[in-house]
Scaffold this motif. Sequence first.
Motif, mmCIF file in Angstrom:
data_model
loop_
_atom_site.group_PDB
_atom_site.id
_atom_site.type_symbol
_atom_site.label_atom_id
_atom_site.label_comp_id
_atom_site.label_asym_id
_atom_site.label_seq_id
_atom_site.Cartn_x
_atom_site.Cartn_y
_atom_site.Cartn_z
ATOM 1 N N TYR A 245 0.836 -1.203 0.000
ATOM 2 C CA TYR A 245 0.000 0.000 0.000
ATOM 3 C C TYR A 245 0.873 1.257 0.000
ATOM 4 O O TYR A 245 0.631 2.208 -0.751
ATOM 5 C CB TYR A 245 -0.929 -0.007 1.210
ATOM 6 C CG TYR A 245 -1.746 1.254 1.363
ATOM 7 C CD1 TYR A 245 -2.897 1.441 0.602
ATOM 8 C CD2 TYR A 245 -1.371 2.255 2.268
ATOM 9 C CE1 TYR A 245 -3.647 2.604 0.726
ATOM 10 C CE2 TYR A 245 -2.108 3.413 2.397
ATOM 11 C CZ TYR A 245 -3.253 3.580 1.630
ATOM 12 O OH TYR A 245 -3.994 4.736 1.759
ATOM 13 N N GLN A 246 1.910 1.265 0.841
ATOM 14 C CA GLN A 246 2.798 2.426 0.911
ATOM 15 C C GLN A 246 3.542 2.638 -0.411
ATOM 16 O O GLN A 246 3.739 3.772 -0.860
ATOM 17 C CB GLN A 246 3.795 2.245 2.058
ATOM 18 C CG GLN A 246 3.150 2.348 3.434
ATOM 19 C CD GLN A 246 4.071 1.892 4.540
ATOM 20 O OE1 GLN A 246 5.189 1.441 4.306
ATOM 21 N NE2 GLN A 246 3.589 1.984 5.781
ATOM 22 N N LYS A 247 3.937 1.531 -1.038
ATOM 23 C CA LYS A 247 4.613 1.616 -2.330
ATOM 24 C C LYS A 247 3.681 2.220 -3.377
ATOM 25 O O LYS A 247 4.082 3.084 -4.187
ATOM 26 C CB LYS A 247 5.071 0.227 -2.767
ATOM 27 C CG LYS A 247 5.859 0.205 -4.061
ATOM 28 C CD LYS A 247 6.307 -1.216 -4.394
ATOM 29 C CE LYS A 247 7.088 -1.232 -5.704
ATOM 30 N NZ LYS A 247 7.525 -2.616 -6.057
ATOM 31 N N MET A 248 2.421 1.787 -3.374
ATOM 32 C CA MET A 248 1.436 2.298 -4.321
ATOM 33 C C MET A 248 1.182 3.783 -4.086
ATOM 34 O O MET A 248 1.082 4.569 -5.029
ATOM 35 C CB MET A 248 0.130 1.506 -4.171
ATOM 36 C CG MET A 248 -0.957 1.903 -5.163
ATOM 37 S SD MET A 248 -2.496 1.008 -4.857
ATOM 38 C CE MET A 248 -2.984 1.744 -3.296
ATOM 39 N N GLU A 249 1.098 4.179 -2.792
ATOM 40 C CA GLU A 249 0.874 5.589 -2.463
ATOM 41 C C GLU A 249 2.061 6.451 -2.893
ATOM 42 O O GLU A 249 1.883 7.566 -3.399
ATOM 43 C CB GLU A 249 0.636 5.730 -0.960
ATOM 44 C CG GLU A 249 -0.729 5.261 -0.486
ATOM 45 C CD GLU A 249 -1.857 6.101 -1.061
ATOM 46 O OE1 GLU A 249 -1.836 7.329 -0.853
ATOM 47 O OE2 GLU A 249 -2.741 5.533 -1.735
ATOM 48 N N ASN A 250 3.272 5.943 -2.712
ATOM 49 C CA ASN A 250 4.472 6.683 -3.126
ATOM 50 C C ASN A 250 4.502 6.882 -4.641
ATOM 51 O O ASN A 250 4.850 7.957 -5.137
ATOM 52 C CB ASN A 250 5.734 5.959 -2.667
ATOM 53 C CG ASN A 250 5.890 5.991 -1.150
ATOM 54 O OD1 ASN A 250 5.358 6.879 -0.487
ATOM 55 N ND2 ASN A 250 6.613 5.022 -0.611
ATOM 56 N N GLN A 251 4.156 5.829 -5.361
ATOM 57 C CA GLN A 251 4.107 5.928 -6.818
ATOM 58 C C GLN A 251 3.045 6.925 -7.266
ATOM 59 O O GLN A 251 3.254 7.717 -8.191
ATOM 60 C CB GLN A 251 3.819 4.552 -7.428
ATOM 61 C CG GLN A 251 4.970 3.565 -7.305
ATOM 62 C CD GLN A 251 4.604 2.191 -7.831
ATOM 63 O OE1 GLN A 251 3.440 1.903 -8.077
ATOM 64 N NE2 GLN A 251 5.619 1.340 -7.986
ATOM 65 N N LYS A 252 1.922 6.907 -6.572
ATOM 66 C CA LYS A 252 0.826 7.831 -6.898
ATOM 67 C C LYS A 252 1.251 9.278 -6.649
ATOM 68 O O LYS A 252 1.003 10.166 -7.468
ATOM 69 C CB LYS A 252 -0.390 7.470 -6.035
ATOM 70 C CG LYS A 252 -1.615 8.321 -6.298
ATOM 71 C CD LYS A 252 -2.759 7.872 -5.403
ATOM 72 C CE LYS A 252 -3.964 8.776 -5.584
ATOM 73 N NZ LYS A 252 -5.079 8.389 -4.667
ATOM 74 N N ASN A 253 1.925 9.500 -5.504
ATOM 75 C CA ASN A 253 2.374 10.859 -5.169
ATOM 76 C C ASN A 253 3.433 11.358 -6.148
ATOM 77 O O ASN A 253 3.430 12.537 -6.554
ATOM 78 C CB ASN A 253 2.935 10.896 -3.747
ATOM 79 C CG ASN A 253 1.864 10.665 -2.695
ATOM 80 O OD1 ASN A 253 0.677 10.941 -2.943
ATOM 81 N ND2 ASN A 253 2.249 10.167 -1.533
ATOM 82 N N SER A 254 4.345 10.475 -6.514
ATOM 83 C CA SER A 254 5.400 10.875 -7.466
ATOM 84 C C SER A 254 4.810 11.201 -8.830
ATOM 85 O O SER A 254 5.261 12.131 -9.516
ATOM 86 C CB SER A 254 6.442 9.765 -7.593
ATOM 87 O OG SER A 254 5.874 8.596 -8.128
ATOM 88 N N THR A 255 3.798 10.459 -9.239
ATOM 89 C CA THR A 255 3.133 10.724 -10.522
ATOM 90 C C THR A 255 2.435 12.076 -10.489
ATOM 91 O O THR A 255 2.474 12.845 -11.463
ATOM 92 C CB THR A 255 2.116 9.612 -10.838
ATOM 93 O OG1 THR A 255 2.780 8.349 -10.854
ATOM 94 C CG2 THR A 255 1.446 9.849 -12.180
ATOM 95 N N GLU A 256 1.762 12.376 -9.359
ATOM 96 C CA GLU A 256 1.064 13.659 -9.227
ATOM 97 C C GLU A 256 2.053 14.823 -9.262
ATOM 98 O O GLU A 256 1.792 15.865 -9.898
ATOM 99 C CB GLU A 256 0.259 13.679 -7.926
ATOM 100 C CG GLU A 256 -0.954 12.764 -7.956
ATOM 101 C CD GLU A 256 -1.689 12.734 -6.628
ATOM 102 O OE1 GLU A 256 -1.169 13.341 -5.651
ATOM 103 O OE2 GLU A 256 -2.769 12.122 -6.569
ATOM 104 N N LYS A 257 3.187 14.668 -8.577
ATOM 105 C CA LYS A 257 4.204 15.719 -8.579
ATOM 106 C C LYS A 257 4.779 15.939 -9.977
ATOM 107 O O LYS A 257 5.045 17.067 -10.397
ATOM 108 C CB LYS A 257 5.331 15.371 -7.608
ATOM 109 C CG LYS A 257 4.929 15.513 -6.145
ATOM 110 C CD LYS A 257 6.100 15.176 -5.239
ATOM 111 C CE LYS A 257 5.702 15.333 -3.776
ATOM 112 N NZ LYS A 257 6.827 14.995 -2.866
ATOM 113 N N LYS A 258 4.956 14.830 -10.666
ATOM 114 C CA LYS A 258 5.496 14.914 -12.031
ATOM 115 C C LYS A 258 4.537 15.666 -12.930
ATOM 116 O O LYS A 258 4.942 16.521 -13.751
ATOM 117 C CB LYS A 258 5.740 13.503 -12.571
ATOM 118 C CG LYS A 258 6.433 13.463 -13.914
ATOM 119 C CD LYS A 258 6.685 12.035 -14.331
ATOM 120 C CE LYS A 258 7.366 11.991 -15.696
ATOM 121 N NZ LYS A 258 7.613 10.579 -16.126
ATOM 122 N N ASP A 259 3.241 15.363 -12.772
ATOM 123 C CA ASP A 259 2.227 16.061 -13.575
ATOM 124 C C ASP A 259 2.193 17.558 -13.236
ATOM 125 O O ASP A 259 2.055 18.403 -14.132
ATOM 126 C CB ASP A 259 0.847 15.445 -13.341
ATOM 127 C CG ASP A 259 0.762 14.024 -13.893
ATOM 128 O OD1 ASP A 259 1.592 13.679 -14.752
ATOM 129 O OD2 ASP A 259 -0.128 13.277 -13.450
#
Length: 267
Positions: A245-259
Motif C-alpha cells: 500500500y505504501q509503495k502504491m501511495e508513493n508511486q501515486k504521489n510521485s506521478t502527481e508531482k510529475k504532472d
Amino acid sequence: MTAFRVMKLLCQAITNEQRYAKRFCGTLLTQTQQKRVFSPFWMVVSDPTKSTVFGLTQPFCTAEKSPKEPKMAFGSVGRRIPYRILHVINHDGESLGNMHRAEALKLMDQHDLKLVLLCENVEPPVYRLMTGQQIHEEQLKRAEKKKSSAKSKMVLKELSFSSTIAKNDLDTKTKQIAQWIEKKYHVKITIRQAKDSNTDMFMLFDQILETVSKKATYLSKPKITREGVSTCILRHMSDKELKAYQKMENQKNSTEKKDENEDLKSN
C-alpha cells in the motif's frame, strides 16, 4: 423338602441375575458413545452357600481416565536418559547418527555440552547436543512463539447504525473503528437501510474504509444479509499489505508531482 426349596431359591436367583445382566447390557448398547457416568444400583448376586444376597455395585463409567503425561519443558535432560539407543545431533545441527546413550553422554562430557530431547515420538528418540547459550536462545524463541499464539485469538468488535446517520455521528464511529483497527481487532459493521432512504450502503462502506485505508482492508466485503441490512468486516493489514500500500501511495504521489511540474513548465 428343605433341599428342594434351597434349589428353587438358587434357580430363581440365577434367573434374576441373568435377566438383570441382560437388561443392563442392553441399555449400554443403546446408549450413544459418549462420556456417561451411571449411578450405583442394586443387583442380585447368587451365592451357592447362602440364600439370595443383594449387593451394591460400583458406579460404571464408559470413559477411561488415562493420566495425562506432563509436557517436558525444553532444556537439558542431564544424565537421566531412559532410552538405550538415541539419534544424536551435534551443536552445529549435523546428524551424528544412532548411538548408545553411554556414547552420547561421553560426547557431552568431552565437549562440555548439554543433551536436549527434541523428539521422543520416533524410534530412536532424537536428542541434540547444545551449549547453554543455545538452550537459552531457543527457550526465548519458544516463549515468544507461545506469547504470539496467545495473541492470535482475534477480537471481533461490532458497530450498527442507520443509513441516515448524521455526519458528526459517522465521524465519531469512524474514529472508533480506526482505534479498534489500530489494536488489530476485526470490526463488523452493519448498516440498516432507513425507510425512504436512497443512500447507497455499499458506497457508505467504501467511504468508511477510505477513512481508515492506511491500516485497514476488507476481511469480508460488503454484502446484503437480509432485506434492508448490509454488513462487512474490516481487519488490519498485514505487514506485506502495508508495504504494498505504501509503495502504491508513493508511486501515486510521485506521478502527481510529475504532472504538476509538467503543468508548471508548460505555463
